[in-house]
Design a protein around this motif. Structure first.
Motif, PDB file in Angstrom:
ATOM      1  N   GLU A 133      39.954  74.220  73.331  1.00 34.04           N
ATOM      2  CA  GLU A 133      39.280  75.308  72.519  1.00 34.04           C
ATOM      3  C   GLU A 133      40.045  76.440  72.847  1.00 34.04           C
ATOM      4  OE1 GLU A 133      35.514  75.585  74.331  1.00 34.04           O
ATOM      5  OE2 GLU A 133      34.609  73.679  73.462  1.00 34.04           O
ATOM      6  N   GLU A 134      40.915  76.755  73.994  1.00 35.49           N
ATOM      7  CA  GLU A 134      41.514  78.009  74.007  1.00 35.49           C
ATOM      8  C   GLU A 134      42.868  77.992  73.400  1.00 35.49           C
ATOM      9  OE1 GLU A 134      42.665  78.128  78.221  1.00 35.49           O
ATOM     10  OE2 GLU A 134      40.345  78.986  78.598  1.00 35.49           O
ATOM     11  N   LYS A 135      43.186  76.754  73.272  1.00 36.22           N
ATOM     12  CA  LYS A 135      44.552  76.492  72.058  1.00 36.22           C
ATOM     13  C   LYS A 135      44.151  76.804  70.874  1.00 36.22           C
ATOM     14  CE  LYS A 135      48.289  73.389  71.396  1.00 36.22           C
ATOM     15  NZ  LYS A 135      48.608  71.692  71.441  1.00 36.22           N
ATOM     16  N   LYS A 136      42.770  76.395  70.475  1.00 38.12           N
ATOM     17  CA  LYS A 136      42.535  76.499  68.931  1.00 38.12           C
ATOM     18  C   LYS A 136      42.305  78.079  68.801  1.00 38.12           C
ATOM     19  CE  LYS A 136      40.619  71.940  68.096  1.00 38.12           C
ATOM     20  NZ  LYS A 136      39.466  71.306  67.799  1.00 38.12           N
ATOM     21  N   ALA A 137      41.685  78.790  69.858  1.00 38.65           N
ATOM     22  CA  ALA A 137      41.242  79.938  69.435  1.00 38.65           C
ATOM     23  C   ALA A 137      42.575  80.918  69.542  1.00 38.65           C
ATOM     24  CB  ALA A 137      40.599  80.646  70.490  1.00 38.65           C
ATOM     25  N   LYS A 138      43.626  80.566  70.266  1.00 36.84           N
ATOM     26  CA  LYS A 138      44.876  81.272  70.123  1.00 36.84           C
ATOM     27  C   LYS A 138      45.675  81.155  68.953  1.00 36.84           C
ATOM     28  CE  LYS A 138      49.056  81.775  73.041  1.00 36.84           C
ATOM     29  NZ  LYS A 138      49.758  81.087  74.203  1.00 36.84           N
ATOM     30  N   GLU A 139      45.499  79.885  68.494  1.00 28.57           N
ATOM     31  CA  GLU A 139      46.137  79.579  67.206  1.00 28.57           C
ATOM     32  C   GLU A 139      45.606  80.232  65.978  1.00 28.57           C
ATOM     33  OE1 GLU A 139      46.111  75.434  66.865  1.00 28.57           O
ATOM     34  OE2 GLU A 139      47.676  74.959  68.171  1.00 28.57           O
ATOM     35  N   GLU A 140      44.084  80.383  66.050  1.00 27.62           N
ATOM     36  CA  GLU A 140      43.454  81.231  65.076  1.00 27.62           C
ATOM     37  C   GLU A 140      43.586  82.578  65.196  1.00 27.62           C
ATOM     38  OE1 GLU A 140      39.102  80.231  65.673  1.00 27.62           O
ATOM     39  OE2 GLU A 140      39.475  78.097  64.821  1.00 27.62           O
ATOM     40  N   ALA A 141      43.656  83.309  66.433  1.00 25.67           N
ATOM     41  CA  ALA A 141      44.198  84.389  66.621  1.00 25.67           C
ATOM     42  C   ALA A 141      45.399  84.788  66.061  1.00 25.67           C
ATOM     43  CB  ALA A 141      44.039  84.967  67.890  1.00 25.67           C
ATOM     44  N   GLN A 142      46.536  84.048  66.274  1.00 26.80           N
ATOM     45  CA  GLN A 142      47.735  84.174  65.742  1.00 26.80           C
ATOM     46  C   GLN A 142      47.771  84.088  64.258  1.00 26.80           C
ATOM     47  OE1 GLN A 142      50.126  81.190  67.595  1.00 26.80           O
ATOM     48  NE2 GLN A 142      50.549  82.453  69.432  1.00 26.80           N
ATOM     49  N   ALA A 143      46.995  83.151  63.758  1.00 24.78           N
ATOM     50  CA  ALA A 143      47.068  83.066  62.159  1.00 24.78           C
ATOM     51  C   ALA A 143      46.329  84.114  61.616  1.00 24.78           C
ATOM     52  CB  ALA A 143      46.289  81.819  61.944  1.00 24.78           C
ATOM     53  N   LYS A 144      45.257  84.685  62.094  1.00 25.49           N
ATOM     54  CA  LYS A 144      44.638  85.883  61.785  1.00 25.49           C
ATOM     55  C   LYS A 144      45.398  87.106  61.778  1.00 25.49           C
ATOM     56  CE  LYS A 144      40.168  88.373  62.283  1.00 25.49           C
ATOM     57  NZ  LYS A 144      39.075  88.446  63.346  1.00 25.49           N
TER      58      LYS A 144
END
Length: 162
Positions: A133-144
């Motif tokens: 979940e943290e990895k996905k959240a980090k990836e989403e934050a980077q994409a955003k």
């Protein structure tokens, strides 16, 4: 100063020496006795060999057996085990039974081990989910953040042209 508080040593006080003549006489006696013994042994060795079989009650004669007779020999009854041997066998048997029950999960120790393993497994699964979940959240934050920076670049590029 000599040790011992002035006591005199008694070493060598009563020494007796054998004269040369006495030594020679003793040597000759020994030689004569040896000659007599050897001559007696030669004459009696033939007689003794025949009497040896009769005179020795402890001698066991080896009996030749045929192969067919070997199967007919009665087997000796198993000897009784000593107390220590019985205890050792019982201990080994108990250990074997305990290990079998442990493998099947029927002992208290096995149950507690399995419960502990289940808890550890559950904790590891939760930790793996949390990392994912943290990895996905980090990836989403980077994409955003990337899309925001691209939008900002586009917006700044449009302003400079007019």
């Amino acid at each position: 100063m000599p040790r011992g508080g002035g006591r005199k040593s008694h070493k060598g006080r009563m020494r007796q020496f054998t004269s040369v003549d006495e030594l020679e006489a003793q040597r000759k006696k020994d030689q004569d006795r040896r000659k007599q013994e050897s001559s007696e042994e030669e004459s009696s060795s033939e007689d003794e060999s025949s009497n040896a079989d009769i005179n020795n009650p402890n001698r066991v004669q080896q009996k030749t057996k045929k192969i067919s007779q070997l199967d007919e020999i009665p087997q000796a009854a198993p000897t009784e085990l000593s107390r220590r041997q019985r205890e050792e066998i019982a201990k080994q048997e108990a250990q074997r039974r305990y290990e079998q029950l442990h493998r099947e999960g029927k002992t208290e120790e096995a149950r507690s081990d399995l419960a502990r393993l289940a808890i550890v497994r559950k904790q590891r699964e939760e930790a793996a989910k949390k990392r994912e979940e943290e990895k996905k959240a980090k990836e989403e934050a980077q994409a955003k953040q990337k899309t925001q920076s691209l939008n900002a670049i586009k917006a700044s590029g449009k302003r400079s042209r007019p």
